[in-house]
Write a protein that holds these residues in place. Sequence first.
Motif, PDB file in Angstrom:
ATOM      1  N   LEU A  13       0.833  -1.212   0.000  1.00 16.04           N
ATOM      2  CA  LEU A  13       0.000   0.000   0.000  1.00 16.04           C
ATOM      3  C   LEU A  13       0.865   1.258   0.000  1.00 16.04           C
ATOM      4  CD1 LEU A  13      -2.759   1.380   0.113  1.00 16.04           C
ATOM      5  CD2 LEU A  13      -2.727   1.103   2.613  1.00 16.04           C
ATOM      6  N   SER A  79       0.067   7.787   4.608  1.00 15.89           N
ATOM      7  CA  SER A  79      -1.374   7.859   4.854  1.00 15.89           C
ATOM      8  C   SER A  79      -1.532   8.880   5.966  1.00 15.89           C
ATOM      9  CB  SER A  79      -1.904   6.513   5.352  1.00 15.89           C
ATOM     10  OG  SER A  79      -1.783   5.531   4.359  1.00 15.89           O
ATOM     11  N   LYS A  81      -3.728   9.399   8.044  1.00 15.15           N
ATOM     12  CA  LYS A  81      -4.253   8.913   9.322  1.00 15.15           C
ATOM     13  C   LYS A  81      -3.162   8.294  10.183  1.00 15.15           C
ATOM     14  CE  LYS A  81      -5.981   4.232   8.489  1.00 15.15           C
ATOM     15  NZ  LYS A  81      -7.057   3.313   8.857  1.00 15.15           N
ATOM     16  N   ASP A  82      -2.016   7.966   9.598  1.00  8.84           N
ATOM     17  CA  ASP A  82      -0.899   7.424  10.377  1.00  8.84           C
ATOM     18  C   ASP A  82       0.078   8.509  10.832  1.00  8.84           C
ATOM     19  OD1 ASP A  82      -1.869   4.845  10.016  1.00  8.84           O
ATOM     20  OD2 ASP A  82      -0.769   4.551   8.154  1.00  8.84           O
ATOM     21  N   LEU A 167     -11.271  -3.244   7.348  1.00  7.13           N
ATOM     22  CA  LEU A 167     -10.140  -2.545   6.732  1.00  7.13           C
ATOM     23  C   LEU A 167     -10.658  -1.262   6.086  1.00  7.13           C
ATOM     24  CD1 LEU A 167      -8.399  -5.517   4.878  1.00  7.13           C
ATOM     25  CD2 LEU A 167      -7.482  -4.281   6.849  1.00  7.13           C
ATOM     26  N   ALA A 168      -9.753  -0.334   5.816  1.00  7.38           N
ATOM     27  CA  ALA A 168     -10.137   0.881   5.106  1.00  7.38           C
ATOM     28  C   ALA A 168     -10.445   0.547   3.644  1.00  7.38           C
ATOM     29  CB  ALA A 168      -9.006   1.903   5.168  1.00  7.38           C
ATOM     30  N   ALA A 170     -10.254   2.554   1.188  1.00  4.52           N
ATOM     31  CA  ALA A 170      -9.264   3.215   0.320  1.00  4.52           C
ATOM     32  C   ALA A 170      -8.064   2.299   0.068  1.00  4.52           C
ATOM     33  CB  ALA A 170      -8.798   4.531   0.944  1.00  4.52           C
ATOM     34  N   GLY A 197      -8.169   7.878   4.300  1.00  2.00           N
ATOM     35  CA  GLY A 197      -8.384   8.030   2.861  1.00  2.00           C
ATOM     36  C   GLY A 197      -7.594   9.163   2.227  1.00  2.00           C
TER      37      GLY A 197
END
Length: 303
Positions: A13, A79, A81-82, A167-168, A170, A197
């Motif tokens: 990813l 990402s 969000k991380d 899971l996401a 995206a 996302g």
Amino acid sequence: MDRLRIATRKSPLALWQSEHVAAALRARHPGLDVELIPLSTRGDEVLDRSLAAIGGKGLFLKELEIAMQAGHADCAVHSLKDVPMALEPGFALPAILARADHADGFVSNTFDGIDALPVGARVGTSSLRRQAQLRARRPDLQLVDLRGNVNTRLAKLDAGDYDAIVLACAGLQRLGLETRIRARLDAPDWLPAPAQGAIAIECRDDAPGLHTLLATLDDAPTRRCVEAERAMNRALHGSCHVPVAAYAWLDGERLRLEGLVGSAQDGRAVRAGGESSHAEGDALGARVASLLLEAGAGAFLPG
Ligand SMILES: NCc1[nH]cc(CCC(=O)O)c1CC(=O)O
């Protein structure tokens, strides 16, 4: 500037996302030589302990930041969000790309959705946010830890370790695995992680030319939304140690935000929402955080 080196994690990813950024930069800046520098991070290597136990989300960034500081790379792709709510001093996020699918996805080889799971079914997720929302809907479920990259998690599901995982969407879509999504878990009923996302580019904050080059990929509407979500999380001192969920979206002239804080243990949760002008996302995030605290969110937050 004629050459750009992008530091990236090595998961499929992460490589997809960095390649996506590389392609967008090549398209916008013909003649720019863009190269990926794949690096391993502690967050990827230590899989036998929870992220919270080994130091949190920053572990996915540290090695990439060291490479930028040492001059081995010019920028890094994450990402969002991380990315911790407070960046390391000396770094900036010159670009946040247009958000892809914000939603979580329910993934199972047998069942069509959360409500279709039999009593006591095993659901794999290490995310406290996902655990809290699963518990709130289905207190009977057995929630089991599940870490590793997207492909590893799917392999464990397929091996029969779990009845379902979350899971996401995206991530699954980027990897061409969208057929694995059995049900979408959409906002506002089910809330994603703040900034889920959205892909962000990080670079040192002492390189204005580089900053300007990277900022050509910034998407202003996405930035407004994710800033509200991250401001809410920041005001709650959110990290991966706490089940905090948030989703913001533009509705005509208004920016709307819905947030949740819950308990991964017993499924109790509080929600709050609000709206502001597009430009006031930070204040909106802080206000929704206050509403959550007034509604009792403090009981679910550490210390
Ligand atoms: N925590 C890992 C992670 N970080 C970003 C994504 C998905 C991609 C995104 O949110 O942009 C994922 C996988 C997942 O949660 O299923």
